[in-house]
Write an enzyme that holds these catalytic residues in place. Structure first.
Site, PDB file in Angstrom:
ATOM      1  CB  VAL A  95      -6.908 -40.024  -8.386  1.00 40.63           C
ATOM      2  CG1 VAL A  95      -8.368 -39.617  -8.213  1.00 40.63           C
ATOM      3  CG2 VAL A  95      -6.569 -40.084  -9.859  1.00 40.63           C
ATOM      4  CG  ASP A 102      -6.997 -46.487 -22.933  1.00 38.51           C
ATOM      5  OD1 ASP A 102      -6.662 -47.647 -23.250  1.00 38.51           O
ATOM      6  OD2 ASP A 102      -6.510 -45.895 -21.954  1.00 38.51           O
TER       7      ASP A 102
END
Length: 438
Positions: free
Chosen positions: A86, A202
């Site tokens: 990222v 999640d």
């Protein structure tokens, strides 16, 4: 031992003080209306482009993403995980003429990683259609040749995990933790209230991102799943998620419901109360699994006060702490039907933000007397914090994670090895990253 009230009883008690249904913030708004999600039939991005549901998401070329990240400069890296790397970036006039300058987090799919096109498409499917203050905004995507990238709004304060478990520096205050819990609960309640319920699947501290003002938003929808419809009570799916956060019935059967998310919320709320990780092998063996060790203590007032995060000492009233602990206790019920709905969780957490509780907060800040804080039994002083080894974290599938997939010992609640539940790696340096986890 304290008295344990059900969620319904606690809400009824508060409604005597103030009617929740009449409160302005509870009225239906664009954010609270049930979202309608287009079924994911797209096999690739060409199908997505033909769908009017994705008109608010921009399509970028690979060259534009290179320009936005200064050719993916190493010092622009926010983090790295199972998904890939990222980067921080900026979309402006230099990237696309006429584009309003926007800070972004650019997540690049690692073609050799264990997440692939299906999860990439799932992210675009959900975040490309959904809009809510407590969901990270998907700004755009790039699907070009072998390149798969997602561009999100930049979340300046990184993840809840980064702040909650840092070993040095400032810690999150009680009031900030409760605000983050409420924000995250609103995000889950929004998903569960969709025309076809969406199960996040999640929910964990690394997937809760914080903006510059510490407003919390859910990120990483790669494992999200459409919930059951009609007469169906659950959806059956391969077990995916993170050790320590997955609901026991889902781990055992693969039956997924919205109550599975409620369990994950309970785990995170417990982590925020205690300042401990869901799974921590550096602690004594009986304390490895946070839920197994701590849940039985949550409705014992004196025991609860001894295990709460000592970094928050003096920041809350014992009565409020017990109410929040009771909420976590119910969210972590082994029986899914014994867990509250996320809409009920939101309502209850909002009562802690209301006038009834703001009076306590005002007294705390002014140093007024009359409120018992951090109640420790007189015969047993608060146990000092022991110096311990660096904690171990859950696995991070998303960009911004620190570390890679690893192996750990298994707790009683963990599934057999063939389940695709991500095993937490060794945690070494949670404070290295300033990552945006979106």
């Amino acid at each position: 031992m304290g008295i344990c009230f059900s969620i319904e009883e606690q809400l009824h008690q508060h409604q005597d003080h103030q009617s929740l249904s009449k409160r302005p913030e509870m009225q239906e708004s664009p954010e609270t209306k049930k979202p309608s999600i287009i079924p994911l039939t797209a096999k690739d991005v060409k199908d997505l482009r033909q769908n009017s549901g994705y008109t608010n998401v921009d399509r970028f070329t690979y060259e534009e993403t290179r320009l936005a990240t200064k050719q993916f400069r190493p010092d622009y890296i926010l983090g790295e995980g199972g998904f890939g790397v990222v980067y921080k970036g900026v979309i402006d006039e230099n990237v696309r003429p006429g584009y309003k300058s926007t800070a972004v987090a650019v997540k690049e799919l690692n073609p050799d990683g264990f997440q692939g096109d299906r999860e990439w498409l799932a992210e675009v499917k959900y975040l490309g259609q959904l809009s809510h203050p407590n969901l990270v905004k998907l700004i755009g995507y790039c699907w070009e040749d072998e390149h798969r990238l997602l561009l999100y709004e930049y979340m300046a304060s990184g993840s809840l995990e980064k702040h909650l478990f840092r070993r040095v520096g400032c810690s999150l205050t009680w009031s900030k933790r409760m605000k983050i819990a409420l924000d995250a609960a609103k995000g889950l309640a929004f998903l569960h209230g969709a025309e076809r319920p969406i199960i996040y699947r999640d929910f964990k501290t690394s997937n809760i991102l914080l903006d510059a003002d510490f407003n919390a938003k859910l990120s990483d929808f790669g494992l999200a799943k459409d919930g059951p419809m009609g007469d169906k009570t659950h959806v059956s799916t391969r077990v995916m998620g993170t050790y320590g956060y997955a609901a026991p019935e889902y781990v055992m059967t693969g039956h997924l419901t919205a109550r599975s998310d409620v369990y994950g919320f309970g785990v995170v709320l417990l982590e925020m109360l205690l300042g401990r990780r869901a799974m921590d092998k550096s602690r004594p063996s009986r304390e490895h699994n946070l839920v197994e060790w701590a849940r039985p203590l949550l409705n014992h007032n004196k025991k609860l006060m001894r295990i709460l995060d000592p970094r928050m000492e003096g920041q809350y009233s014992s009565s409020t702490a017990m109410k929040v602990a009771n909420l976590a206790y119910q969210c972590l019920s082994q029986n899914p039907k014994g867990r509250p709905l996320m809409s009920q969780v939101v309502e209850l957490l909002e009562t802690f933000q209301s006038k009834e509780f703001s009076h306590e907060e005002a007294m705390l800040h002014t140093g007024a007397s009359g409120i018992t804080l951090y109640e420790a039994p007189s015969h047993s002083p608060h146990t000092p914090v022991k110096k311990r080894n660096p904690a171990r974290s859950e696995s991070h599938r998303e960009g911004g994670a620190h570390g890679s997939k690893g192996a750990n010992g298994r707790s009683k609640s963990e599934p057999p090895k063939e389940c695709d539940l991500y095993d937490p790696p060794s945690f070494e340096a949670e404070d290295k990253s300033e990552s945006n986890r979106g």
